[in-house]
Motif scaffolding. Structure first.
Motif, short mmCIF file in Angstrom:
data_model
loop_
_atom_site.label_atom_id
_atom_site.label_comp_id
_atom_site.label_asym_id
_atom_site.label_seq_id
_atom_site.Cartn_x
_atom_site.Cartn_y
_atom_site.Cartn_z
N PHE A 217 6.62 5.46 1.87
CA PHE A 217 5.94 4.52 0.47
C PHE A 217 7.11 3.56 0.24
O PHE A 217 6.81 2.75 0.08
CB PHE A 217 6.44 6.19 -0.83
N LEU A 218 8.53 3.76 1.28
CA LEU A 218 8.90 2.41 0.72
C LEU A 218 9.37 1.79 2.05
O LEU A 218 9.60 0.79 1.82
CB LEU A 218 9.99 2.69 0.45
N ILE A 219 8.31 1.43 3.19
CA ILE A 219 8.38 1.30 4.37
C ILE A 219 6.61 0.47 4.81
O ILE A 219 6.76 0.04 4.32
CB ILE A 219 9.20 1.31 5.11
N THR A 220 6.31 2.31 4.71
CA THR A 220 5.39 1.95 5.42
C THR A 220 3.98 1.15 4.48
O THR A 220 3.26 -0.20 4.71
CB THR A 220 4.41 2.97 6.08
N LEU A 221 3.74 1.74 3.27
CA LEU A 221 2.47 1.63 2.38
C LEU A 221 2.84 -0.59 2.13
O LEU A 221 2.04 -0.89 2.00
CB LEU A 221 3.06 2.00 1.67
N PRO A 222 4.18 -0.65 1.68
CA PRO A 222 5.12 -1.88 1.22
C PRO A 222 3.83 -2.96 1.70
O PRO A 222 3.74 -4.14 1.98
CB PRO A 222 6.21 -2.16 1.02
N ASN A 223 4.42 -2.65 3.57
CA ASN A 223 4.20 -3.56 4.36
C ASN A 223 2.64 -3.86 4.98
O ASN A 223 2.41 -4.57 5.51
CB ASN A 223 5.08 -3.55 5.61
N MET A 225 0.50 -3.52 2.56
CA MET A 225 -0.38 -4.22 1.10
C MET A 225 -0.70 -5.39 1.59
O MET A 225 -2.00 -5.75 0.94
CB MET A 225 1.11 -4.90 0.28
#
Length: 301
Positions: A217-223, A225
């Motif tokens: 949720f803090l690395i994979t998902l933001p990248n 977007m």
């Protein structure tokens, strides 16, 4: 960019091959995309198919009526019904199905058993290559009155449910079959986005004590977007049009009240009842709404 002093002739001489390569695409666009746009004028005319020797003459000889055709369709209860159906089905698919491939890609990216991951990717990707005719046939065999699901339900003591003839159940049949068919393809797109994330980010996070969920949720998902936003814009732009093939081969008069959408309405009116004016008018309205949705989704992004 090139210098102003060199002029266009010099630039064209240096890059002329690129312009030559564009010629087939430009011809295709002009003949098959731009020329047919002349038919859009039917929406503003009292079109009579026998007003000329060919379609172009018939359109040219038809009388202009301005926006009268649009006023007429908005006074038709049937059009208002199909418009509402279109937005309801589109909303359900957007809310239920759009997050599904994002979630699947996040889960698959965390799998460490490479062989199992490849098998799962292949299995969920394969339905994308099936035509809606094949999917509809499978749905009839599984969800029909005598289908496999009803046989299983009756064997367990439950009453039969006609999923394909009941309006409320049929909406979820549309959503479920679309998700089964297309979720895998979109998942592969997101997995490609995940594979481009810098591994150093995960290593740094692990050294700071981050767990799997935190990495997700803090690395994979933001990248992800940028890709998610792009897919969202494309999805919204096609919301009112991508239902056509699926619904056309799966629906029936018993579910017209909730499953008849703009595209199927245009097909029935324009080709079934030969009311070309009505078909073109509704089709143009549908295109304008789709264009507005693209602009709106891009603004939200």
């Amino acid at each position: 960019m090139f210098k102003q002093s060199t002029g266009f002739k010099s630039y064209f001489k240096s890059h002329g091959i690129l312009y030559i390569m564009m010629i087939p695409a430009l011809l295709y666009t002009a003949v098959f995309k731009m020329m047919p746009m002349y038919g859009v004028t039917i929406a503003f005319k009292d079109y009579q198919i026998f007003n000329g020797a060919n379609a172009f003459e018939a359109i040219a000889n038809s009388k202009w009526v301005g926006f009268q055709n649009f006023m007429d369709i908005f006074h038709q209860p049937e059009f208002l019904r199909v418009l509402g159906n279109t937005f309801v089905i589109a909303f359900l698919k957007l809310v239920v199905l759009f997050p599904l491939p994002v979630l699947l890609s996040l889960l698959l990216s965390e799998l460490t058993w490479k062989r199992y991951k490849q098998v799962v990717q292949t299995v969920i990707y394969l339905p994308h290559f099936l035509s809606w005719i094949v999917v509809a046939g499978m749905a009839f065999h599984v969800l029909g009155t005598t289908g496999l699901l009803n046989q299983l339900m009756t064997s367990m003591g439950f009453a039969r449910v006609n999923f394909l003839m009941d309006s409320h159940h049929f909406l979820w049949v549309l959503v479920g079959s679309d998700g089964w068919k297309e979720a895998g393809f979109n998942t592969v797109v997101y997995l490609a986005a995940i594979s481009s994330i810098n591994p150093d980010l995960y290593e740094a996070a692990s050294m700071d004590g981050a767990g799997k969920l935190q990495n997700m949720f803090l690395i994979t998902l933001p990248n992800m977007m940028p890709t998610v936003l792009l897919m969202f814009i494309l999805k919204v732009g096609k919301l009112l049009e991508e239902n056509f093939q699926q619904i056309l081969v799966m629906y029936n008069p018993a579910v017209y009240d909730t499953a008849d959408v703009i595209q199927t309405f245009v097909y029935r009116m324009g080709l079934g009842e030969m009311d070309f004016t009505m078909g073109v008018t509704v089709g143009l309205f549908n295109s304008l709404v789709s264009f507005a949705l693209i602009l709106f989704s891009n603004f939200l992004s």
